[in-house]
Design a protein around this motif. Structure first.
Motif, PDB file in Angstrom:
ATOM      1  N   ALA A  46       0.793  -1.229   0.000  1.00 57.33           N
ATOM      2  CA  ALA A  46       0.000   0.000   0.000  1.00 57.33           C
ATOM      3  C   ALA A  46       0.828   1.284   0.000  1.00 57.33           C
ATOM      4  N   PRO A  47       1.886   1.418   0.839  1.00 55.50           N
ATOM      5  CA  PRO A  47       2.601   2.700   0.875  1.00 55.50           C
ATOM      6  C   PRO A  47       3.239   3.080  -0.462  1.00 55.50           C
ATOM      7  N   THR A  48       3.563   2.090  -1.299  1.00 54.37           N
ATOM      8  CA  THR A  48       4.195   2.412  -2.570  1.00 54.37           C
ATOM      9  C   THR A  48       3.180   2.627  -3.682  1.00 54.37           C
ATOM     10  N   ALA A  49       1.892   2.336  -3.399  1.00 57.82           N
ATOM     11  CA  ALA A  49       0.866   2.493  -4.421  1.00 57.82           C
ATOM     12  C   ALA A  49       0.594   3.964  -4.655  1.00 57.82           C
ATOM     13  N   PRO A  50       0.552   4.431  -5.923  1.00 55.58           N
ATOM     14  CA  PRO A  50       0.328   5.845  -6.187  1.00 55.58           C
ATOM     15  C   PRO A  50      -1.079   6.309  -5.832  1.00 55.58           C
ATOM     16  N   ALA A  51      -2.067   5.402  -5.836  1.00 55.94           N
ATOM     17  CA  ALA A  51      -3.435   5.827  -5.545  1.00 55.94           C
ATOM     18  C   ALA A  51      -4.082   4.928  -4.506  1.00 55.94           C
ATOM     19  N   GLY A  52      -3.908   3.627  -4.639  1.00 56.47           N
ATOM     20  CA  GLY A  52      -4.554   2.702  -3.724  1.00 56.47           C
ATOM     21  C   GLY A  52      -6.028   2.600  -4.018  1.00 56.47           C
ATOM     22  N   LEU A  53      -6.768   2.024  -3.101  1.00 63.69           N
ATOM     23  CA  LEU A  53      -8.214   1.886  -3.284  1.00 63.69           C
ATOM     24  C   LEU A  53      -8.882   3.252  -3.268  1.00 63.69           C
ATOM     25  N   PRO A  54      -9.843   3.477  -4.142  1.00 65.92           N
ATOM     26  CA  PRO A  54     -10.618   4.717  -4.041  1.00 65.92           C
ATOM     27  C   PRO A  54     -11.378   4.746  -2.713  1.00 65.92           C
ATOM     28  N   ARG A 143       4.798  -0.490 -10.408  1.00 66.90           N
ATOM     29  CA  ARG A 143       5.227   0.638  -9.569  1.00 66.90           C
ATOM     30  C   ARG A 143       4.591   0.534  -8.180  1.00 66.90           C
ATOM     31  N   ALA A 144       3.316   0.157  -8.161  1.00 66.09           N
ATOM     32  CA  ALA A 144       2.647   0.005  -6.865  1.00 66.09           C
ATOM     33  C   ALA A 144       3.288  -1.102  -6.037  1.00 66.09           C
ATOM     34  N   LEU A 145       3.851  -2.082  -6.718  1.00 68.28           N
ATOM     35  CA  LEU A 145       4.537  -3.173  -6.018  1.00 68.28           C
ATOM     36  C   LEU A 145       5.945  -2.795  -5.575  1.00 68.28           C
ATOM     37  N   GLY A 146       6.381  -1.566  -5.911  1.00 69.88           N
ATOM     38  CA  GLY A 146       7.680  -1.097  -5.429  1.00 69.88           C
ATOM     39  C   GLY A 146       8.810  -1.258  -6.415  1.00 69.88           C
ATOM     40  N   ILE A 147       8.523  -1.584  -7.653  1.00 72.34           N
ATOM     41  CA  ILE A 147       9.572  -1.738  -8.650  1.00 72.34           C
ATOM     42  C   ILE A 147       9.963  -0.345  -9.151  1.00 72.34           C
ATOM     43  N   PRO A 148      11.206   0.067  -8.995  1.00 72.03           N
ATOM     44  CA  PRO A 148      11.627   1.400  -9.453  1.00 72.03           C
ATOM     45  C   PRO A 148      11.490   1.538 -10.962  1.00 72.03           C
ATOM     46  N   PRO A 153      10.919  -3.653 -16.879  1.00 75.14           N
ATOM     47  CA  PRO A 153      11.245  -4.204 -18.189  1.00 75.14           C
ATOM     48  C   PRO A 153      10.333  -3.620 -19.260  1.00 75.14           C
ATOM     49  N   GLN A 154      10.783  -3.678 -20.497  1.00 72.71           N
ATOM     50  CA  GLN A 154       9.982  -3.202 -21.620  1.00 72.71           C
ATOM     51  C   GLN A 154       9.188  -4.360 -22.223  1.00 72.71           C
ATOM     52  N   GLY A 155       8.003  -4.036 -22.764  1.00 75.35           N
ATOM     53  CA  GLY A 155       7.193  -5.039 -23.440  1.00 75.35           C
ATOM     54  C   GLY A 155       6.209  -5.731 -22.511  1.00 75.35           C
ATOM     55  N   LEU A 156       5.040  -6.048 -23.076  1.00 80.95           N
ATOM     56  CA  LEU A 156       3.965  -6.641 -22.291  1.00 80.95           C
ATOM     57  C   LEU A 156       4.367  -7.972 -21.672  1.00 80.95           C
ATOM     58  N   GLN A 157       4.978  -8.844 -22.455  1.00 82.71           N
ATOM     59  CA  GLN A 157       5.326 -10.174 -21.934  1.00 82.71           C
ATOM     60  C   GLN A 157       6.270 -10.084 -20.756  1.00 82.71           C
ATOM     61  N   ASN A 158       7.273  -9.247 -20.870  1.00 80.60           N
ATOM     62  CA  ASN A 158       8.259  -9.149 -19.797  1.00 80.60           C
ATOM     63  C   ASN A 158       7.646  -8.556 -18.527  1.00 80.60           C
ATOM     64  N   ARG A 159       6.821  -7.536 -18.697  1.00 81.14           N
ATOM     65  CA  ARG A 159       6.169  -6.948 -17.514  1.00 81.14           C
ATOM     66  C   ARG A 159       5.211  -7.957 -16.866  1.00 81.14           C
ATOM     67  N   GLU A 160       4.537  -8.710 -17.699  1.00 81.47           N
ATOM     68  CA  GLU A 160       3.607  -9.713 -17.178  1.00 81.47           C
ATOM     69  C   GLU A 160       4.355 -10.763 -16.363  1.00 81.47           C
ATOM     70  N   ARG A 161       5.515 -11.206 -16.866  1.00 78.45           N
ATOM     71  CA  ARG A 161       6.304 -12.206 -16.130  1.00 78.45           C
ATOM     72  C   ARG A 161       6.775 -11.674 -14.786  1.00 78.45           C
ATOM     73  N   LEU A 162       7.325 -10.448 -14.804  1.00 79.23           N
ATOM     74  CA  LEU A 162       7.806  -9.877 -13.545  1.00 79.23           C
ATOM     75  C   LEU A 162       6.652  -9.691 -12.555  1.00 79.23           C
ATOM     76  N   TYR A 163       5.528  -9.178 -13.049  1.00 81.11           N
ATOM     77  CA  TYR A 163       4.360  -8.923 -12.198  1.00 81.11           C
ATOM     78  C   TYR A 163       3.881 -10.205 -11.527  1.00 81.11           C
ATOM     79  N   ARG A 164       3.747 -11.259 -12.299  1.00 85.66           N
ATOM     80  CA  ARG A 164       3.241 -12.508 -11.729  1.00 85.66           C
ATOM     81  C   ARG A 164       4.271 -13.153 -10.814  1.00 85.66           C
ATOM     82  N   THR A 165       5.551 -12.939 -11.115  1.00 84.36           N
ATOM     83  CA  THR A 165       6.586 -13.473 -10.232  1.00 84.36           C
ATOM     84  C   THR A 165       6.540 -12.796  -8.868  1.00 84.36           C
ATOM     85  N   VAL A 166       6.364 -11.470  -8.881  1.00 83.50           N
ATOM     86  CA  VAL A 166       6.300 -10.743  -7.614  1.00 83.50           C
ATOM     87  C   VAL A 166       5.064 -11.174  -6.818  1.00 83.50           C
TER      88      VAL A 166
END
Length: 808
Positions: A46-54, A143-148, A153-166
């Motif tokens: 939550a603290p790293t999320a730019p907006a969080g839940l409305p 970004r909300a997960l804290g990744i600077p 990574p660039q590209g949908l596939q790479n971001r998807e892999r990192l996101y699901r790994t985290v």
């Protein structure tokens, strides 16, 4: 480890293999990631999320059941049930999907079901200017997960892999995360955002049913009226404080606003906001403004972000031209819903293609599936919205021709079905294999047919009104829908009177012939009106309609029409206890039928004459007349009406004490009516049979026959006929030792007569109830029943002492 050239994929500048726990920092700069790495995670999301839940709305009303169902899927899995990985909430624009999701997420957090926190992203799927691609959404979530930023990574596939790994890393540390993806427009927009670790969960909202996600699907509906009024009140108090009681002070206005907003939370909140902005404005004033259909959507506007029309715009703009045209044509159906076949007539398309298109509109929640599969409706505000666009695109859509096609479909199909309503032997009608299928279609389409007939222009068409009003009469009588029959007859007579006045200004032979035809139709409609008024116990008004009908037929020189109207007047006079006049009317009708050469009509008039003679104490004359009617029906081979005549004969035989002959006659007519599908006639025969059986001492058989009459009337929903059978059955039961049951039945009979508006028989039932209570040694209750009977008869202008009528 980092930078082993021998392990680097071909063409890759940098390749990182991460093993063991490493910091969520510079190490995560990889463009390509192995599926084997683990990540050292930040303490919380939550603290790293730019907006969080409305912020959830403080006014959240009428969604308790929806919230419970949603939380049941998000909560810890019960033994033997699987975890719900994805929950997809769908519904109409403005129905409250986002608020439901936010409240559910908040409740799930409070219950500690997701220790890792909640990730929220608004995909703006229906806003072309703000719509997020999956790539953009993953950027926000990472970004909300804290990744600077420099390590994304660039590209949908790479971001998807990192996101699901985290997400998997969080889950492995017992820190499940809930992903809330709001306002998704398609499966493809949201699919890359869904966790796949089997532990984290996702909650998705959309105006479309996202059935391609392997998700638990939830469809939420508009609010019922009570919840709508409560939301109005709470929203207004939230704006103005508890001192603003305009909603509770004027329940009628509140109910009107709730109805005109059609239970749509967005519309209800806007209505509350309108009142809040004008603290002196009465709720009734807003209700009056909303009554105007052509400005209702304009009224429900509080800026671009809070407008019902704007919310619908976002869904409408996504439609391709074919779907948009079909959507714009649907409001041409005046009734509450329409079938796929009717929609195909509107659009002039193949039914199978139309079915697929209208299902697409339903998936987008612009159309609502009805309770019966293959039928579709529009939310009231969506109907206004679609109609606005339909009028604007009328020339492009061929709107006028579409309306004509729908009306012709209704008129021709209704006529084909109505031909099978009277029980008869003969060929099937076009489009219907048998009477049952014809009645099923009429039952299903009745509301549409009536609404189409009484609709004002431009949806209403004069010929449609007249044809449906005349064509549906027999069916409406059969189903005892007398209010509908009155409405249709009045609408058609209005059309005819207007047309006759116009035709009188054109002195041509064609205009004269059309005047004669319209006058003849008007006379028939007056007869329909009189019949309906009589069944509603408005006998004086019914007689006026009968006399007006007779006058028109006389002016036209139509003997058969005059005869029909005259025998109808005789029936009405009999109900008004003007029986000598009734007998004269039936005698006159029989003579007119004879002059017109109509033996069936003559026999019917004689049957009615015999009934009146029996009631006026002339049994010998009555019996002679009935036998003449029976002979005529037999000669022309009309078994259906012959059975009706036999029932009248049987009633007369009972009146003169010849009960044994009456038993055989009613037993025969019950079978005949059943064979001809005349359920109402069968119930009359069963009732008369029960009475005759009682008088010959066959008590148990009498009770059985009367019980069948009661059950049949209840199945038909005929309150009045059921009450009559209950009254007669109650007279038999004491002879079987069932006195308490008889008292219950008489109480029910009195209530039934009251609902049907038959005060005279209600008084009779109370008088019978008083006698039954006297015999049961319950004097105080008996006195109240007798007093009730006397009070009712007093309102009828009868000063005579109450009398009882029963088999007992």
């Amino acid at each position: 480890m980092t930078g082993f050239p021998g392990d680097r994929p071909e063409g890759a500048a940098v390749y990182n293999i991460i093993s063991g726990g490493v910091q969520n920092g510079p190490v995560l700069q990889a463009k390509y990631l192995s599926v084997q790495f683990t990540v050292q995670l930040p303490p919380q999301v939550a603290p790293t999320a730019p907006a969080g839940l409305p912020m959830p709305s403080p006014v959240f009303t009428g969604r308790d059941a929806d919230l419970r169902h949603l939380l049941r899927g998000l909560g810890p899995a019960a033994a033997g049930s699987r975890v719900t990985a994805v929950s997809a909430v769908a519904g109409l624009a403005g129905v409250g999907k986002s608020q439901l999701a936010v409240h559910a997420a908040k409740a799930a957090l409070a219950a500690s079901w997701f220790p890792g926190g909640v990730l929220y992203v608004n995909l703006f799927g229906y806003d072309p200017e703000r719509r997020l691609s999956p790539d953009q959404a993953l950027d926000d979530l990472l970004r909300a997960l804290g990744i600077p930023e420099e390590h994304l990574p660039q590209g949908l596939q790479n971001r998807e892999r990192l996101y699901r790994t985290v997400l998997a890393g969080y889950a492995a540390q017992d820190r499940r995360i809930l992903v809330v993806a709001d306002n998704a427009s398609s499966d493809d927009q949201v699919r890359p955002l869904l966790p796949t670790d089997g532990s984290c969960a996702a909650l998705v909202t959309s105006r479309h049913t996202l059935d391609g996600l392997d998700a638990r699907l939830y469809d939420i509906d508009v609010l019922p009226e009570e919840a709508s009024r409560l939301l109005l009140d709470e929203a207004l108090r939230n704006h103005r404080g508890d001192g603003d009681t305009r909603i509770t002070d004027d329940p009628q206005a509140a109910a009107a606003i709730a109805r005109l907003c059609a239970g749509l939370p967005l519309a209800l909140r806007i209505a509350a906001s309108i009142l809040a902005s004008a603290p002196r404005r009465p709720a009734a004033d807003l209700a009056a403004e909303l009554q105007a259909e052509h400005t209702r959507l304009d009224t429900l506007y509080r800026g671009p972000e809070r407008a019902v029309r704007a919310a619908f715009d976002l869904s409408y703009r996504l439609l391709d031209p074919g779907h948009a045209r079909l959507f714009r044509l649907l409001p041409l159906n005046a009734g509450p819903d329409l079938s796929t076949v009717s929609a195909a007539w509107l659009a002039d398309l193949d039914p199978h293609r139309t079915g697929r298109m209208i299902q697409d509109l339903a998936d987008a929640h612009l159309v609502e599936p009805a309770q019966v599969w293959g039928r579709w409706g529009l939310h009231d505000l969506v109907r206004l919205y679609a109609d606005e666009h339909g009028r604007a695109e009328a020339a492009t859509d061929g709107r006028a021709d579409a309306g004509l096609r729908l009306h012709r479909h209704y008129v021709t199909t209704a006529a084909a079905a109505a031909r099978l309503v009277p029980p008869q032997d003969g060929p099937a009608s076009p489009g219907f294999a048998d009477r049952a299928s014809a009645l099923a279609w009429l039952d299903q389409e009745r509301a549409n047919l009536v609404a189409t007939a009484v609709a004002r222009p431009p949806i209403g068409l004069p010929d449609t009104t007249v044809e449906l009003s005349t064509g549906l009469s027999g069916y409406l009588v059969h189903r005892r829908r007398f209010d509908d029959q009155l409405a249709l007859a009045e609408a058609a007579r209005t059309v005819l009177r207007s047309r006759v006045e116009e035709l009188m200004t054109r002195p041509t032979m064609e205009a004269l012939l059309r005047q004669i035809k319209d006058r003849h139709t008007e006379a028939g409609l007056l007869a329909n009106t009189a019949l309906a008024l009589g069944e509603l116990f408005l006998h004086d008004e019914a007689l006026d309609a009968r006399l007006a009908s007779i006058e028109i037929f006389q002016q036209l020189g139509d003997l058969a029409g005059e005869a029909l109207a005259t025998t109808g007047a005789g029936l009405t006079l009999s109900r008004l206890n003007r029986r000598e006049e009734a007998a004269d009317a039936h005698q006159r009708a029989a003579e007119l039928y004879r002059q017109a050469g109509d033996q069936s009509g003559e026999a019917g008039a004689l049957t009615n004459l015999g009934d009146v003679l029996r009631l006026t104490g002339h049994p010998a004359e009555a019996l002679e007349v009935h036998f003449r009617a029976v002979k005529l029906f037999h000669e022309i081979g009309d078994d259906y009406r012959l059975a009706i005549a036999f029932d009248s004969c049987g009633a007369l035989l009972q009146a003169i004490g010849r009960f044994g002959e009456a038993v055989e006659m009613h037993r025969y007519t019950a079978v005949t009516h059943r064979e001809h599908g005349n359920r109402e006639g069968e119930l009359v025969a069963l009732n008369l049979l029960g009475s005759a059986l009682f008088h010959v001492g066959r008590i148990e058989e009498a009770a059985e026959s009367l019980t069948k009459a009661v059950d049949g009337a209840r199945e038909l929903g005929d309150v009045h006929r059921a009450a009559a059978a209950l009254n007669d059955l109650a007279g038999v039961l004491p002879h079987l030792g069932r006195r308490d049951e008889a008292i219950e039945l008489l109480t029910e009979a009195a209530a039934g007569f009251a609902r049907a508006g038959d005060l005279e028989r209600e008084a009779m039932a109370f008088a019978n109830l008083g006698l039954a209570l006297d015999q049961a040694h319950r004097p105080e209750e008996a006195a109240r029943a007798h007093a009730r009977a006397a009070a009712i008869r007093a309102t009828l202008g009868s000063a005579s002492a109450p009398h009882a009528e029963s088999n007992g």
